[in-house]
Design a protein around this motif. Sequence first.
Motif, short mmCIF file in Angstrom:
data_model
loop_
_atom_site.label_atom_id
_atom_site.label_comp_id
_atom_site.label_asym_id
_atom_site.label_seq_id
_atom_site.Cartn_x
_atom_site.Cartn_y
_atom_site.Cartn_z
N SER A 56 0.82 -1.21 0.00
CA SER A 56 0.00 0.00 0.00
C SER A 56 0.86 1.26 0.00
O SER A 56 0.57 2.22 -0.72
CB SER A 56 -0.92 0.01 1.23
N ALA A 57 1.91 1.26 0.80
CA ALA A 57 2.81 2.42 0.82
C ALA A 57 3.53 2.57 -0.52
O ALA A 57 3.70 3.69 -1.02
CB ALA A 57 3.82 2.28 1.95
N MET A 58 3.91 1.45 -1.12
CA MET A 58 4.54 1.51 -2.44
C MET A 58 3.58 2.08 -3.47
O MET A 58 3.95 2.90 -4.31
CB MET A 58 4.99 0.11 -2.87
N SER A 59 2.32 1.65 -3.40
CA SER A 59 1.33 2.13 -4.35
C SER A 59 1.09 3.63 -4.19
O SER A 59 1.06 4.38 -5.16
CB SER A 59 0.01 1.37 -4.15
N GLN A 60 0.97 4.08 -2.95
CA GLN A 60 0.73 5.50 -2.70
C GLN A 60 1.94 6.34 -3.10
O GLN A 60 1.79 7.46 -3.59
CB GLN A 60 0.40 5.72 -1.23
N ALA A 61 3.12 5.81 -2.90
CA ALA A 61 4.34 6.57 -3.21
C ALA A 61 4.51 6.81 -4.69
O ALA A 61 5.22 7.75 -5.09
CB ALA A 61 5.56 5.83 -2.67
N THR A 62 3.88 5.98 -5.53
CA THR A 62 4.06 6.11 -6.98
C THR A 62 2.78 6.50 -7.70
O THR A 62 2.80 6.69 -8.92
CB THR A 62 4.56 4.77 -7.55
N ASP A 63 1.70 6.65 -6.98
CA ASP A 63 0.42 6.98 -7.60
C ASP A 63 0.44 8.40 -8.16
O ASP A 63 0.75 9.36 -7.46
CB ASP A 63 -0.71 6.85 -6.57
N GLY A 64 0.13 8.54 -9.44
CA GLY A 64 0.05 9.84 -10.07
C GLY A 64 1.39 10.43 -10.47
O GLY A 64 1.46 11.56 -10.95
N ILE A 65 2.47 9.67 -10.28
CA ILE A 65 3.81 10.15 -10.63
C ILE A 65 4.07 9.87 -12.11
O ILE A 65 3.74 8.80 -12.62
CB ILE A 65 4.88 9.47 -9.76
N ALA A 66 4.69 10.81 -12.79
CA ALA A 66 5.00 10.64 -14.22
C ALA A 66 5.91 9.43 -14.42
O ALA A 66 6.70 9.07 -13.55
CB ALA A 66 5.67 11.89 -14.76
N ASP A 67 5.79 8.82 -15.61
CA ASP A 67 6.60 7.64 -15.92
C ASP A 67 8.08 7.92 -15.75
O ASP A 67 8.85 7.05 -15.34
CB ASP A 67 6.32 7.18 -17.35
N SER A 68 8.50 9.13 -16.06
CA SER A 68 9.92 9.47 -15.98
C SER A 68 10.45 9.50 -14.55
O SER A 68 11.65 9.50 -14.34
CB SER A 68 10.16 10.84 -16.63
N GLU A 69 9.55 9.51 -13.55
CA GLU A 69 9.98 9.56 -12.16
C GLU A 69 9.46 8.38 -11.34
O GLU A 69 9.55 8.39 -10.11
CB GLU A 69 9.54 10.87 -11.51
N GLN A 70 8.93 7.35 -12.00
CA GLN A 70 8.47 6.18 -11.27
C GLN A 70 9.62 5.49 -10.54
O GLN A 70 9.47 5.07 -9.39
CB GLN A 70 7.80 5.20 -12.23
N GLY A 71 10.76 5.36 -11.20
CA GLY A 71 11.91 4.72 -10.56
C GLY A 71 12.37 5.50 -9.34
O GLY A 71 12.70 4.92 -8.31
N LEU A 72 12.38 6.84 -9.46
CA LEU A 72 12.77 7.68 -8.34
C LEU A 72 11.82 7.50 -7.17
O LEU A 72 12.24 7.29 -6.03
CB LEU A 72 12.80 9.15 -8.77
N ALA A 73 10.51 7.59 -7.43
CA ALA A 73 9.53 7.52 -6.36
C ALA A 73 9.55 6.18 -5.64
O ALA A 73 9.51 6.11 -4.41
CB ALA A 73 8.13 7.80 -6.91
N SER A 74 9.62 5.09 -6.40
CA SER A 74 9.61 3.77 -5.78
C SER A 74 10.92 3.48 -5.06
O SER A 74 10.94 2.88 -3.98
CB SER A 74 9.33 2.70 -6.84
N GLY A 75 12.05 3.90 -5.64
CA GLY A 75 13.32 3.72 -4.96
C GLY A 75 13.41 4.53 -3.69
O GLY A 75 13.96 4.08 -2.68
N LEU A 76 12.84 5.72 -3.71
CA LEU A 76 12.87 6.59 -2.54
C LEU A 76 12.10 5.97 -1.38
O LEU A 76 12.57 5.98 -0.23
CB LEU A 76 12.27 7.96 -2.90
N VAL A 77 10.93 5.41 -1.65
CA VAL A 77 10.13 4.85 -0.55
C VAL A 77 10.78 3.59 0.01
O VAL A 77 10.71 3.33 1.22
CB VAL A 77 8.68 4.58 -1.01
N GLN A 78 11.44 2.81 -0.84
CA GLN A 78 12.16 1.65 -0.32
C GLN A 78 13.35 2.08 0.53
O GLN A 78 13.63 1.49 1.57
CB GLN A 78 12.64 0.78 -1.48
N SER A 79 14.05 3.12 0.10
CA SER A 79 15.16 3.65 0.90
C SER A 79 14.67 4.16 2.24
O SER A 79 15.34 3.97 3.27
CB SER A 79 15.86 4.78 0.13
#
Length: 489
Positions: A402-425
């Motif tokens: 759920s946190a992973m989903s919220q962290a990347t919801d609505g984020i542009a494709d160009s920043e999906q890697g950033l958003a998901s990597g950030l929440v895992q970090s």
Amino acid sequence: MTSTDTIPVSTVPATATATALPDSATEQRWTPRLWGVLAVLCTVLFLDGLDVSMVGVALPSIGTDLHLSTTSLQWIVNGYVLGYGGLLLLGGRTADLLGRRNTFLIALAVFAAASLTGGLINSGSLLIATRFVKGLAAAFTAPTALSILTTTFHEGRARNRALSVFSVFGASGYSSGLILGGLLTSLGWRWTFLIPAPVAVIALIAGIALIRKDGRATEGGHDLVGALTLTTGMLLAVYTVVSAPQRGWLDPLTLGSFALAAALLITFVLTEQRVRHPLIRLAILRIGSIVRANLSMAALFGSYLSFQFMMTLYLQDVLHWSPLKMAFALLPAGLVVAFGSPLTGRLIDRYGSQRLIVASMLSLSLGYVWFLATAGNTPHYTVTILPTMVLLGAGFAFGFSSAMSQATDGIADSEQGLASGLVQSSGQVGAALVLAVVTALVASGASSAGTADFRQYNPGVNLVTAVAVVGLLLNLVALIKRPRARHAG
């Protein structure tokens, strides 16, 4: 889990998504080679989950054999999570720049070598160093494995099927590690380090044969200064928190270490604002849902891994349970994670990620509160420990995806890697910081309690309870405000 355990779809870097094999409408034929690639990727993810839980079971035996204190033992966990969390974002970027296949195979070779070395050495300091190296390797294998998967399997049914298998292996690795860790520790704690090495080598050989070569990015760069200042600053901050109770919180060396850690982290922030290819584009943190998702992940990992650390030490060092008995005692949480994680996606679709995060934090909070209310000086397994582990397992199963989903919801494709990597970090760094404080509290409690019961761990449980409750309140307020905002609009 690693910490720890299931890597969601959104961890794929943006460039990997852009190069995904085409046509979701085209039905992909599952050849033996495709199955082989999936087996390699699942094996590596399984090893990540296996490694975290196996080592957790072995900690008391390691401490006895190598004469390590509780303070030193926590570095066997924190060395891994800090290496992983500190360089996860750089790992994904490296895969983009140098090629996914090369990055994955080199990191896997390092993981195998560090596993073998950790099982052969007799120095606590060197053992901690190998754990840090394994964390660094995982920071490169984790995002790269998912990138390889999403570029190997066509978007649509084939990719969803592969991702489902991939996720189950991650959760199963954590669950299996508890039992396997108990069995291996009964033979000797070194086997928990040695066994992953040949498995990783087999996966490496298969990966060389099966994973197709890919090209490098034509533009872009590394943010080495950002990666170095973030990782060094976090390591120094955790070290200072752990060593402060013995040295003194107002000792000049303690205050100087805090100041240097703060300076490194400030340098990281300034670097991210000025460098051409930042590790983190800080503007993304202006989005409230992303900030909440990162804080929620930090609360989830910080409280969950710290509580397991305390229970591992208490059951073996105080109650003198065998490693296998202790593993079975904690297994219910892992089983709930393994069987509950595949269902979370459907629940998110139906109720939304925010409600699921609230449910996760509520389950965690109830678990810790129940433990405090019923534990006394000697927690009873059936009354206290078992219900707590079930509630914590449910909280982790609901909260991670759920946190992973919220962290990347609505984020542009160009920043999906950033958003998901950030929440895992955030999860890994949160685990490191909370565990550092818990370790300091337990060490202080041991000297004041003076008896072999649970009282020395009570301050640590109080802290993880507070962390979970803060996470609950943070998300509950956001959930309450959202319907009001819609109504006002």
